[in-house]
Design a protein around this motif. Structure first.
Motif: not given
Lengths: 288, 254, 273
Positions: B102-103, C196, C183, B110, C192, B105-106, C186-188, B113
């Protein structure tokens, strides 16, 4: 000896395995393949369901006209039909049928609740012990799973196409859920008063009357009110197989359902269900 | 470099959490923020990556004013900052590996993922982070199967996988037992030392803060009342920060 | 009257028992509502006999007249097509309706949408929509696209949508939002983060609801035959006047189907936990 066996089967001595990120990555379970296959299978099954799905082509082609008609006519409620005025009779009108639906749901729930009490005791470990309770629970599951519509069809055949058949359907079908929730309530209650009643020499009947009923009555009422919600919904459609209530008006409106009648029926159902919903949740909140 | 300039935060209910905070934190520091609960520690920490927006003032990271950016640029900033929580905040039903992933994901657009598709380098990076934290063998176990200390290490691995310059930790050991607490704090110290990652942590236990952090910031009622080396702390300063002498649960005691 | 005097002259006052209000209302409602059942022109209490029910049950579950038990069971085999139609309607309807429910459930969740007018708006809409019975939905579908399987699919889709969206938003509101926060840190983006942090939590519940609604649909869809959809209900409706044995045979098939699906979904749901 071990060395000999190794040579015999040409087994190389295993190097002491050290986990490295690279090795672990290879061991990663490939869940996604299963997920993908499952998704594809599901989508294929949905697509297959639409294969040869029959419909009226002309109606579909005039969808836009149907839509316009709907918009135009939805506001034009047939008030004669609503109040059961000429050419209809009052007992065919929506107002009467709505109240009859409420009657079916209310009396049906009451009947179901009364009948569910003995079943609830029969399925409660506290009262009848473990073994009988398993049997009682099974009985309730059978009632619960039995489709309501089939029950209605059978009862309509037995008692004629009238609201009484609907009332019985609702009553008998409700036993399943009410009995189960009743037995759970009874099992969850405080057992010490029963002990006290035992100590003063009470009979089983006395114990139920003075030790159990006062404790569980509010909860049982709340469960029954919840069931009333569900039953109002079913009572409004069972008429279509002849069990009285608003569903009957769907039949009376004939096979050529027009928006003027459908609109009236829908308004009646929505208003009735929402009202019962509000009243029942208000009463349930007061009980707690 | 991280900088707070006259930061004020007033919550909609009128509570003033921060009343004009000025701070400068250099790269590679290990900073512990101490103070009573409700003093504004959590708000201060969350203002850094704008998990909580501030009312006025400026929070600058490497010259970027965090308080004004939003949308994509905010997410870009957040992904370069790791964050650790008191309750680990793992997705309990997912595997450890997926949690650590998850680290990353960004870092990707999108679409892929969303279907759980990640580049191989990312997966390797995730596993390397797990290796760094010493729990590589737990990679494909569901996160809720692990002990609290192990779960916090998974969270640390998740933060490491972001390749962050800075890790924010909000009461990282408050829900751990004393032994795992020491282990996890050792991990923080190691990450700070080996990777040169700046660490800003809210600490409930004062003695732990003094032991591990190089610098202590004391907060009281939304203002900084102490800012200095941990060696400078004495009882008088603690009374300034806490308004009273310490309660026994505020020291771990060894 | 509410005073109870003790022999020693002391007395206690008995509080007013609310039962004295509730009971008359209850009795009143029973009497009133009973009138509306009795006013039904088709209801003649004197004609109701319990042995009538027994006769019907015998008629339903034994072969009629000169037919044999072989005919009775052979008819069950002939029900293959209606059975498949029932499964098709319920399967497609349940899947599509549930998928449609997802975005609406998200928009109705307090913890995801933090703007009250939006989630209250969607909730009210969904609550009103849910009051429309499946049969009425089917009638409307028939009005638009005519009788047939497709109308059944649409009715079940819409019904499932209504039920599912409510159950789903209630589940979404109970999830642990901490991973979501993590999440976001972390910048999601929100999509997203939802995918998750929230989806893994609600997925097992979603699947078990899916099976549950499928069960309900199988049981309830028989009624759709009466307004022009397809399925096992057609076999019941067509034979309802003269061929009681065929109605009975169809009922048996439907019961077995319900039982199989019940067992299967129970098995899956236990494994999901």
């Amino acid at each position: 000896m071990i060395e000999f066996l190794r040579r015999l089967f040409k087994i190389k001595p295993q190097p002491k395995s050290v986990l490295t990120p690279e090795k672990v990555l290879k061991r990663k379970p490939k869940r996604w393949i299963m997920n993908l296959l499952f998704t594809i299978a599901m989508m294929a099954a949905v697509a297959y369901s639409f294969n040869k799905a029959t419909y009226n082509e002309i109606r579909l082609r005039t969808f836009d006209i149907s839509f316009q008609t709907m918009i135009r006519q939805l506001g034009m409620i047939n008030w004669d039909f609503f109040f059961g005025r000429e050419p209809w009779e009052f007992v065919d009108g929506i107002v009467f049928m709505t109240i009859q639906t409420l009657a079916i749901a209310f009396l049906g729930t009451l009947l179901g609740a009364i009948l569910a009490l003995p079943f609830g005791f029969l399925a409660s470990k506290n009262i009848v012990g473990k073994h009988v309770a398993v049997f009682g629970d099974f009985l309730l599951t059978v009632i619960r799973v039995f489709p309501e519509i089939i029950l209605a069809i059978i009862l309509v055949k037995g008692f004629g196409m009238n609201a009484f058949a609907g009332l019985l359907t609702i009553g008998l079908h409700s036993i399943g859920m009410l009995g189960k929730l009743f037995s759970e309530t009874i099992d969850a209650m405080d057992k010490s008063p029963l002990e006290a009643l035992d100590a003063v020499g009470a009979t089983t009947f006395d114990k139920i009357r003075y030790g159990i009923i006062p404790q569980v009555l509010p909860d049982l009422t709340s469960v029954a009110l919840y069931r009333l919600d569900i039953n109002v919904r079913s009572a409004s459609v069972l008429g279509i197989i002849g069990a009285g209530g608003l569903g009957t008006t769907l039949l009376l409106a004939g096979d050529n359902w027009g928006w003027d009648t459908i609109g009236a029926i829908m308004i009646a159902i929505i208003v009735m269900v929402v009202t019962v919903d509000i009243v029942s949740s208000y009463l349930r909140n007061k009980l707690i | 470099m991280l900088q707070f300039v006259d930061v004020i935060k007033t919550y909609p209910n009128g509570v003033q959490a921060l009343r004009g905070v000025n701070l400068k934190i250099a790269d590679g520091e290990f900073v512990a923020i101490i103070g009573l609960s409700g003093a504004g520690k959590s708000t201060l920490l969350r203002a850094i990556n704008k998990m909580i927006p501030i009312t006025s003032g400026k929070v600058e990271i490497d010259g970027i004013d965090v308080s004004t950016i939003k949308g994509r640029r905010l997410r870009m900033l957040r992904r370069s900052i790791g964050m650790i929580f008191q309750s680990f905040n793992l997705v309990k039903r997912m595997s450890v590996f997926n949690n650590v992933l998850m680290g990353r994901v960004a870092f990707h657009s999108a679409f892929l993922t969303l279907f759980g598709v990640f580049p191989k380098e990312d997966k390797l990076l995730a596993l390397q982070s797990l290796d760094t934290m010493g729990i590589l063998d737990k990679a494909f176990i569901r996160a809720d199967q692990l002990s609290g200390g192990q779960q916090q290490r998974v969270a640390l691995a998740r933060a490491l996988t972001q390749k962050p310059k800075l890790i924010l930790a909000d009461e990282p050991v408050a829900s751990l037992d004393p032994i795992t607490t020491v282990q996890v704090m050792d991990d923080f110290a190691r990450i700070n030392r080996d990777f040169g990652i700046t660490i800003v942590a809210n600490m409930h236990h004062v003695d732990l803060a003094l032991k591990y952090a190089t610098r202590i910031i004391g907060i009281r009622e939304g203002t900084v009342v102490f800012d200095g080396l941990s060696s400078e702390i004495n009882d008088q300063i603690l009374v300034d920060i806490y308004g009273r002498s310490l309660k026994h649960d505020e020291v771990l005691g060894e | 009257m509410n005073k109870i005097a003790l022999p020693n002259g002391k007395f206690v006052v008995k509080p007013f028992n609310k039962m004295w209000i509730v009971l008359p209302i209850l009795v009143g409602l029973v009497v009133l509502f009973w009138q509306f059942i009795r006013m039904d022109p088709a209801f003649q209490p004197e004609n109701i006999k319990l042995d009538q029910l027994k006769i019907i049950l015998v008629k339903l579950f034994t072969p009629k007249g000169n037919r044999t038990w072989e005919d009775y069971f052979k008819f069950m085999l002939k029900l293959e097509n209606p059975l498949i139609a029932t499964l098709k309607m319920c399967f497609a309807g349940t899947i599509i309706g549930s998928l449609l429910a997802i975005p609406f459930a998200i928009l109705s969740s307090k913890n995801i949408v933090k703007y009250p007018p939006i989630y209250w708006g969607f909730r009210t809409l969904l609550n009103l929509f849910r009051t429309i019975p499946m049969v009425v939905l089917a009638i409307i579908a028939v009005l638009f696209i005519g009788t047939g399987l497709l109308a059944g699919i649409i009715a079940i889709t819409l019904f499932t949508f209504g039920v599912m969206s409510k159950m789903l938003y209630e589940v979404i509101e109970t999830v642990d939002m901490n991973p979501y926060e993590a999440l976001e840190s972390t910048g999601a983006n929100r999509v997203t983060a939802f995918r998750f942090a929230v989806v893994p939590q609600i997925m097992p519940i979603f699947i078990s609801y899916l099976l549950y609604v499928f069960e309900i649909n199988i049981r309830a869809s028989a009624i759709l035959a009466y307004v022009g959809a397809e399925g096992l209900g057609v076999a019941i409706k067509d034979n309802t006047l003269y061929n009681y044995d065929r109605v009975g045979a169809t009922i048996m098939v439907l019961l077995v189907l319900v039982l199989i699906i019940q067992t299967f979904s129970g098995w899956v749901r236990r494994r999901l936990q």
